[in-house]
Every structure is written in structure tokens, then in C-alpha cells.
Motif scaffolding. Sequence first.
Motif, PDB file in Angstrom:
ATOM      1  N   ALA A  73       0.830  -1.203   0.000  1.00  0.00           N
ATOM      2  CA  ALA A  73       0.000   0.000   0.000  1.00  0.00           C
ATOM      3  C   ALA A  73       0.867   1.256   0.000  1.00  0.00           C
ATOM      4  N   ARG A  74       1.912   1.280   0.839  1.00  0.00           N
ATOM      5  CA  ARG A  74       2.827   2.427   0.874  1.00  0.00           C
ATOM      6  C   ARG A  74       3.541   2.584  -0.466  1.00  0.00           C
ATOM      7  N   GLU A 118       1.380   4.263  -3.095  1.00  0.00           N
ATOM      8  CA  GLU A 118       1.279   5.710  -2.886  1.00  0.00           C
ATOM      9  C   GLU A 118       2.520   6.424  -3.401  1.00  0.00           C
ATOM     10  N   LEU A 136       0.935  -6.081  -5.999  1.00  0.00           N
ATOM     11  CA  LEU A 136      -0.123  -5.096  -6.177  1.00  0.00           C
ATOM     12  C   LEU A 136      -0.022  -4.535  -7.586  1.00  0.00           C
ATOM     13  N   ARG A 141      -8.784  -5.410  -2.929  1.00  0.00           N
ATOM     14  CA  ARG A 141      -8.283  -4.049  -3.123  1.00  0.00           C
ATOM     15  C   ARG A 141      -7.630  -3.492  -1.856  1.00  0.00           C
ATOM     16  N   ASP A 142      -7.758  -4.175  -0.776  1.00  0.00           N
ATOM     17  CA  ASP A 142      -7.108  -3.799   0.484  1.00  0.00           C
ATOM     18  C   ASP A 142      -5.960  -4.770   0.716  1.00  0.00           C
ATOM     19  N   PRO A 143      -4.708  -4.369   0.454  1.00  0.00           N
ATOM     20  CA  PRO A 143      -3.594  -5.306   0.598  1.00  0.00           C
ATOM     21  C   PRO A 143      -3.415  -5.832   2.015  1.00  0.00           C
TER      22      PRO A 143
END
Length: 345
Positions: free
Chosen positions: A189-190, A193, A212, A286-288
Motif C-alpha cells: 500500500a505504501r 502511494e 499489487l 483491493r485492500d492489501p
Amino acid sequence: MRSKPGTAERAPAALLAALLVAACAPAAPPDPEVRELAAFGTLVTLRAWNAPAARVDAALATLEADYRRLERDWYPWADGELAAINAAIARGEPAAVSAPLRALLERAAGLERRSLGLFNPALGRLTELWGFHEPGRQDWRPPAAAAIAELLAARPSAARLAWDGARLTSTTPELALDPGGIAKGALLARSAERLGAAGIDDAIIDLGGNLLVIGRAGGRAARIGIRRPGGRDALAWLEAESGEAVMTSGDYERYFEHAGRRYAHVLDPASGHPAEGTASATVVARDPLLADAAATALLVGGSARFDELVAALGLDYALIVTASGDVRLTPAMAGRLHWLSDPVN
């Protein structure tokens, strides 16, 4: 019999399978810019399309700097922030926690509840008992049953943490935080971004086979292989949309053998022993962070608790392969998979 550690393949297995699929496709996507680095005990691979090499290099340098800091601060057996927090808990003292680590720990606690306790981020002492925190260890052997029972009697759990602002306390000194079962999801997720901020809109970031997808892979949906447990080939493949993570937990990556028996590193919080009966679990979401924790919980829960966990975690796309080769999967996952061989059900 002398004990020996397992030597798992370090290749980016999910993308290896993905490239195998792409090679058989009528029109393969254009070649991406590919960069690799070693971090968190695995190989990190970045594949980026529609971005100049200099931009990809700069983005990788940003990711590497972030990874190096988090390797220290998020790893319980380094000399960083999490190690200091665990030492304070062991002494019965409060510990100051940074905002990023607090967010990770609070999310881990919530996923422990949702996973019915099968994902437990507070089992660091149990991991130490089994020796899985020392990958270079030579004298591999199971810990004494009495030591396991004594630790489990303390009921280590993130539910035994208390927050006072940015300070963390616990009345359970046997508790040691180890968010390894969710850390790769958080890192993905990081990374997404940071890649977006660097102007990279089409990429796949792969942390040792957990990945991802960002945007599209050369103008089309990314084709991702589901690894056959313990093998280098793919069991099936699917098209992953932008923002989807594909996370896999398996019993073949880290393990040791003793007296003719193999012990994998994913521990069952209820028994205190390595999970048995399931070779791998894969979750697409969609939420790792959810996908990461859910894959661990499904590996522990196995076929017997598959439906229960899928419902509790709200999973649409999940699959497990049992030790005997049987496959359990959600209807939505079945609708997305392209099998490369006939699955055993």
C-alpha cells in the motif's frame, strides 16, 4: 537425524507464473522497465510501463529508502522501534509509538478480531520459541510442549493492548508484537502511494510473490499466475485490475525439518504449533492489508473453516490448496480463474 532448514526458492513466483502466461498469449504486452532489490528477506521486483528509465530509477530509490527504515522499525528482532516497544511490554512499562506504526498495529488488532483469532500479530514469543526469527539457525528442533503451553496460557493477543494517546501498554509481558503477517500488505500500500506520487501510473510491485497492480500492464489488464504450492509453475491465472493485491501464504517458503517431519513457519494461535493441512492460501482484494492477513488466517483455518473465514472477513476472491492437492475457492474466484491444469476438488 540432523535437523535442517528449508531452502525455499527466492524467485518472484507469482510474476514468474504471470510471465509464463503472457508468453503464451496472442499478443504480449510491451517490455516494462524492471528493477529489483533485496529487502525484508525476499526479492522486491518493480515492473513499470509507460515511464522513462530515470523516473523508474528515482522511484525505486525512494522505495528502497523507505524499506530500509521499515526493515529496522517494523521488525521485532532488529534494533528499531518495534523491538523497543516489545522490550517495554516485557518490562511492564508504557511505550511511545509513532503514528505509522500505531496505524499498522491498530489495523492488525482489528484484523485479528475479524479473522476469529487465526491471524494473531502478538505471537512474537511463540515465533522465538520455534526459532523462526533466526533464519540462519542450525539446531532446528521443535520447542518443548511445556514451554508452548505456558506461553499460550498467557493468551497473547492484540486484544491485550491498551492505548493512552500515542503510548501503548499491556499487562501481558508474554506478548510480543510481530506484524509480519500483515507487513507485506502494508508495504504494498505504501509503495503504491509513492509510485503514484512519482508519476508511475502503470506498474506491478512484487514482494516475493505478493503483489499489487497499479494501472495496466502494457495497455491491458495484468495477468497474474497463482503458484502451484511448492512448485515453479502456475496452477491457474487471472486478470488483476488496477488497485488489486494478490497475496499468498504457503507452507513451503520457510520451514525446517526434524526427525523426518517438516515444520512450516505459519503458527496456529490455538495449538502453538505450525499450521497443518493446507499448502497455500491466496486472496485477491483491493485492500492489501486485508488480503495479507486473510491469506494467513485461511492457511491456519484450512478447509474446515474456509467458508466461516470467508464470511467473517468479507472476502470475494479466495482460494486454498490443501496438503493433498484439493482446491477450495469462492464462487467469485472460480469465475475469474483460468486453469492451466484440471484442479482437484
